[in-house]
Write an enzyme that holds these catalytic residues in place. Structure first.
Site, PDB file in Angstrom:
ATOM      1  N   SER A   1       0.788  -1.223   0.000  1.00 41.62           N
ATOM      2  CA  SER A   1       0.000   0.000   0.000  1.00 41.62           C
ATOM      3  C   SER A   1       0.826   1.281   0.000  1.00 41.62           C
ATOM      4  O   SER A   1       1.542   1.553  -0.940  1.00 41.62           O
ATOM      5  CB  SER A   1      -0.941  -0.041   1.198  1.00 41.62           C
ATOM      6  OG  SER A   1      -1.867   0.984   1.108  1.00 41.62           O
ATOM      7  N   HIS A   2       0.727   2.051   1.079  1.00 37.08           N
ATOM      8  CA  HIS A   2       1.384   3.357   1.116  1.00 37.08           C
ATOM      9  C   HIS A   2       2.867   3.258   1.467  1.00 37.08           C
ATOM     10  O   HIS A   2       3.550   4.272   1.513  1.00 37.08           O
ATOM     11  CB  HIS A   2       0.685   4.250   2.140  1.00 37.08           C
ATOM     12  CG  HIS A   2       0.790   3.713   3.537  1.00 37.08           C
ATOM     13  ND1 HIS A   2       0.083   2.609   3.937  1.00 37.08           N
ATOM     14  CD2 HIS A   2       1.531   4.086   4.597  1.00 37.08           C
ATOM     15  CE1 HIS A   2       0.379   2.347   5.215  1.00 37.08           C
ATOM     16  NE2 HIS A   2       1.258   3.230   5.626  1.00 37.08           N
TER      17      HIS A   2
ATOM     18  N   ASP B   1      -2.826   6.283  -3.379  1.00 37.48           N
ATOM     19  CA  ASP B   1      -1.635   5.625  -2.838  1.00 37.48           C
ATOM     20  C   ASP B   1      -1.192   4.440  -3.689  1.00 37.48           C
ATOM     21  O   ASP B   1      -1.714   4.209  -4.780  1.00 37.48           O
ATOM     22  CB  ASP B   1      -1.891   5.187  -1.387  1.00 37.48           C
ATOM     23  CG  ASP B   1      -2.848   4.014  -1.304  1.00 37.48           C
ATOM     24  OD1 ASP B   1      -3.682   3.858  -2.214  1.00 37.48           O
ATOM     25  OD2 ASP B   1      -2.767   3.242  -0.323  1.00 37.48           O
TER      26      ASP B   1
ATOM     27  N   ASP C   1      -1.647   1.188  -3.738  1.00 35.52           N
ATOM     28  CA  ASP C   1      -2.603   0.193  -4.225  1.00 35.52           C
ATOM     29  C   ASP C   1      -3.968   0.790  -4.560  1.00 35.52           C
ATOM     30  O   ASP C   1      -4.924   0.049  -4.807  1.00 35.52           O
ATOM     31  CB  ASP C   1      -2.754  -0.948  -3.204  1.00 35.52           C
ATOM     32  CG  ASP C   1      -3.278  -0.474  -1.863  1.00 35.52           C
ATOM     33  OD1 ASP C   1      -3.025   0.689  -1.502  1.00 35.52           O
ATOM     34  OD2 ASP C   1      -3.945  -1.265  -1.174  1.00 35.52           O
TER      35      ASP C   1
ATOM     36  N   ASP D   1      -6.248   2.539  -2.826  1.00 37.09           N
ATOM     37  CA  ASP D   1      -7.412   2.601  -1.934  1.00 37.09           C
ATOM     38  C   ASP D   1      -7.484   3.891  -1.131  1.00 37.09           C
ATOM     39  O   ASP D   1      -8.503   4.191  -0.522  1.00 37.09           O
ATOM     40  CB  ASP D   1      -7.494   1.358  -1.020  1.00 37.09           C
ATOM     41  CG  ASP D   1      -6.255   1.129  -0.198  1.00 37.09           C
ATOM     42  OD1 ASP D   1      -5.305   1.925  -0.304  1.00 37.09           O
ATOM     43  OD2 ASP D   1      -6.235   0.137   0.557  1.00 37.09           O
ATOM     44  N   ARG D   2      -6.405   4.677  -1.129  1.00 39.99           N
ATOM     45  CA  ARG D   2      -6.452   5.946  -0.395  1.00 39.99           C
ATOM     46  C   ARG D   2      -6.649   7.116  -1.341  1.00 39.99           C
ATOM     47  O   ARG D   2      -6.361   7.013  -2.530  1.00 39.99           O
ATOM     48  CB  ARG D   2      -5.139   6.170   0.362  1.00 39.99           C
ATOM     49  CG  ARG D   2      -4.871   5.152   1.428  1.00 39.99           C
ATOM     50  CD  ARG D   2      -3.686   5.601   2.256  1.00 39.99           C
ATOM     51  NE  ARG D   2      -3.358   4.600   3.261  1.00 39.99           N
ATOM     52  CZ  ARG D   2      -2.618   4.832   4.323  1.00 39.99           C
ATOM     53  NH1 ARG D   2      -2.112   6.047   4.514  1.00 39.99           N
ATOM     54  NH2 ARG D   2      -2.368   3.886   5.188  1.00 39.99           N
TER      55      ARG D   2
ATOM     56  N   LYS E   1     -11.534   0.370   1.013  1.00 40.36           N
ATOM     57  CA  LYS E   1     -11.577   1.796   0.740  1.00 40.36           C
ATOM     58  C   LYS E   1     -11.212   1.992  -0.724  1.00 40.36           C
ATOM     59  O   LYS E   1     -10.600   1.128  -1.330  1.00 40.36           O
ATOM     60  CB  LYS E   1     -10.661   2.563   1.681  1.00 40.36           C
ATOM     61  CG  LYS E   1      -9.223   2.081   1.784  1.00 40.36           C
ATOM     62  CD  LYS E   1      -8.554   2.770   2.966  1.00 40.36           C
ATOM     63  CE  LYS E   1      -7.052   2.525   3.002  1.00 40.36           C
ATOM     64  NZ  LYS E   1      -6.700   1.378   3.857  1.00 40.36           N
TER      65      LYS E   1
END
Ligand code: VG1
Ligand code: CO
Length: 542
Positions: free
Chosen positions: A112-113, A276, A278, A280-281, A375
């Protein structure tokens, strides 16, 4: 064709807030990936002949791990594996594809992030049939399995061509390479009024979307530029790169500095957004204003019904505990339920499945709804575009009007990164030990109303999750929360969440850190964070 390979357990394959995350070299150890993936399969039941969705954010080691998973899932007996072309698929898209095709589950490859590259981070996460992250009872069982695993099974076949769309067989298993964007874009087209957003762009509205060289680039290009008619070049850093082009793909004003500076400068477009690693943010910035994720959740909740997919209104709102109480004000005004869950999207799944809530959010730039069980960064941007198309006002005015109506929740998170584990634990212990004696105590003008170690009782499945963060609540609505991160891969990361409520519009224009100065001082005093960590200031302030 199936090979059974003896193996030995690795220490520490414990999924955190969102899957197993470690440095790339840790994942590159022989059998490390195989052990974890086999432990997932060993924990699941009833998937023979069913479909598994696989995709990742394209970070370094993504392609190698995809090949291992395809061969292992075939050996385990899945009937079909849908894998994104090039091994790519965003987290929300994996969730959407699982739901659309009634898949048994999915595996997302992402940290992710967290930064990528050979020395960066990698991650593996399992999602269940509702499209959401596996709940704790599954992740706990997977972890238990990693401690006793003695063999894994893998199909002895050459690598599959994951760059070409179409189907290949591994024994009885069909591997289907799919376009990672198509199903997701189709879902967005059903939820939102694309014509209305097209009109907005036609009217001269300008935007920059920074995909941070991560997975959202192809999605944002197709939807925002090709389908909604934004000018070519609206989406920047649109090609997913194995090291994210050196970006730290965490869309906050610190890491998305270029976008932030543009939006605060004289040549700002009307609207800015980023996502981000992946996908989702989301980061939302209007011309001259950064919208905190907590405010964004509250503002979106108040406008969700404007999108056709939500025309009947929302059933309720959920936010993670450290997320500001701005959404609570909206829920109260709308007369819908508000739920406070521990950090991590997996806790929203049951509430969404039971239709207790329609929209959820976290202070860490995650917003989403019942359309998937993750998300969804681009979804949040499309909902913002929906409300901007409807209201035709600058973002700044929309935010100010929101504050005037509901009050402003000044909010900031101070992260202390790569702290030695003992020091981080000492900080938490120092606060925890004071909890019983804090209520009633005053620190200047701030009087403690209550303090606790947050525990969550899931109202849907009755499960309990303890030790989810230390809360200190003051009687003027201010709040301090202390938590240890569950996604870091280096030492410990301490997160201190700070909040103050201000109802009076005459006091809504204070700089955030200044507005929170009293709360920050108490947070430092209570925890002795500077002395214990040796850090006079946090590493990141957002
Ligand atoms: C962080 C965030 C949390 C988020 C999680 C996964 O977790 O605080 O809100 O759900 O990352 O997001 P932690 O335990 O480090 O605070 V993502 O986009 O990294 O999957
Ligand atoms: Co993410």
């Amino acid at each position: 064709m199936i090979r059974t390979v003896p193996t030995q357990p690795f220490d520490g394959q414990k999924p955190g807030t969102s899957g197993l995350r470690k440095k790339v070299p840790v994942f590159q150890q022989p059998h490390y990936v195989e052990n974890f993936v086999q432990s997932i399969f060993d924990t699941l039941e009833g998937f023979a002949g069913k479909t598994l969705v696989v995709g990742g954010d394209g970070r370094y080691y993504n392609r190698e791990v995809v090949q291992k998973i395809l061969k292992m899932a075939a050996a385990a007996g899945f009937g079909r594996i849908k894998v994104g072309q090039g091994g790519l698929m965003s987290t929300p898209a994996v969730s959407a594809v699982i739901r659309k095709y009634g898949a048994f589950g999915g595996i997302v490859l992402s940290a992710s992030h967290n930064p990528g590259g050979p020395d960066g981070d990698f991650g593996i996460k399992y999602n269940i049939g509702n499209g959401g992250p596996a709940p704790e009872k599954i992740t706990d069982a997977v972890f238990a399995r990693t401690k006793s695993i003695s063999e894994f099974k893998i199909a002895d076949v050459p690598n599959i061509d994951i760059d070409k769309l179409g189907e290949t067989a591994i024994g009885d298993t069909i591997v289907e390479v799919v376009d990672p964007v198509t199903d997701y874009a189709e879902l967005m087209g059903r939820l939102f009024d694309f014509d209305a957003i097209r009109e907005l762009f036609k009217s001269g509205f300008t935007m920059r979307f920074d995909a941070m060289s991560a997975i959202t680039g192809p999605y944002a290009r197709r939807i925002i530029e090709d389908q909604l008619g934004a000018a070519a070049g609206t989406v920047v850093n649109a090609t997913p790169l194995p090291d994210f082009g050196g970006h730290h793909p965490d869309p906050n004003p610190v890491n998305a500095k270029e976008l932030y500076d543009l939006m605060m400068g004289p040549n700002a477009p009307d609207f800015g957004a980023a996502s981000d690693g992946d996908g989702d943010r989301n980061l939302i910035i209007g011309r001259g204003i950064f919208v905190t994720p907590s405010d964004s959740l509250a503002i979106l909740a108040a406008h969700t019904h404007l999108a056709p997919g939500y025309a009947k209104g929302i059933s309720g709102i959920a936010r993670s505990m450290p997320t500001s109480l701005a959404a609570d004000q909206v829920a109260k005004a709308m007369g819908v339920g508000i739920y406070e869950t521990p950090t991590g999207w997996k806790f929203f799944g049951n509430l969404l499945d039971a239709d207790r809530v329609t929209i959820c959010g976290e202070e860490s730039a995650g917003t989403g709804s019942n359309h998937v069980r993750e998300k969804d960064g681009l979804w949040a941007v499309l909902l913002w575009l929906t409300l901007l198309a409807k209201r035709r006002q600058p973002t700044l005015d929309i935010v100010r009007e929101h504050w005037a109506k509901y009050g402003r929740n000044y909010y900031s998170r101070h992260d202390y990164e790569a702290v030695p584990t003992e020091a981080a634990n000492a900080v938490m212990e120092a606060v925890r030990s004071q909890i019983p004696s804090l209520p009633g105590k005053s620190f200047g003008a701030l009087k403690v109303k209550s303090a606790d170690d947050f525990a969550y009782h899931d109202p849907v499945d009755g499960s309990d999750s303890k030790n989810q963060g230390l809360r200190v609540l003051f009687d003027n609505g201010s709040r301090i929360v202390y938590r240890l991160s569950g996604t870091g891969t280096e030492g410990a990361t301490l997160r201190v969440y700070l909040e103050r409520y201000e109802a009076d519009p005459a006091h809504h224009a204070i700089e955030t850190q200044a507005a929170l100065a009293d709360v920050i001082a108490v947070a430092r005093q209570l925890s002795g964070i500077a002395e214990k960590t040796g850090m006079a200031e946090p590493s990141v302030v957002t």
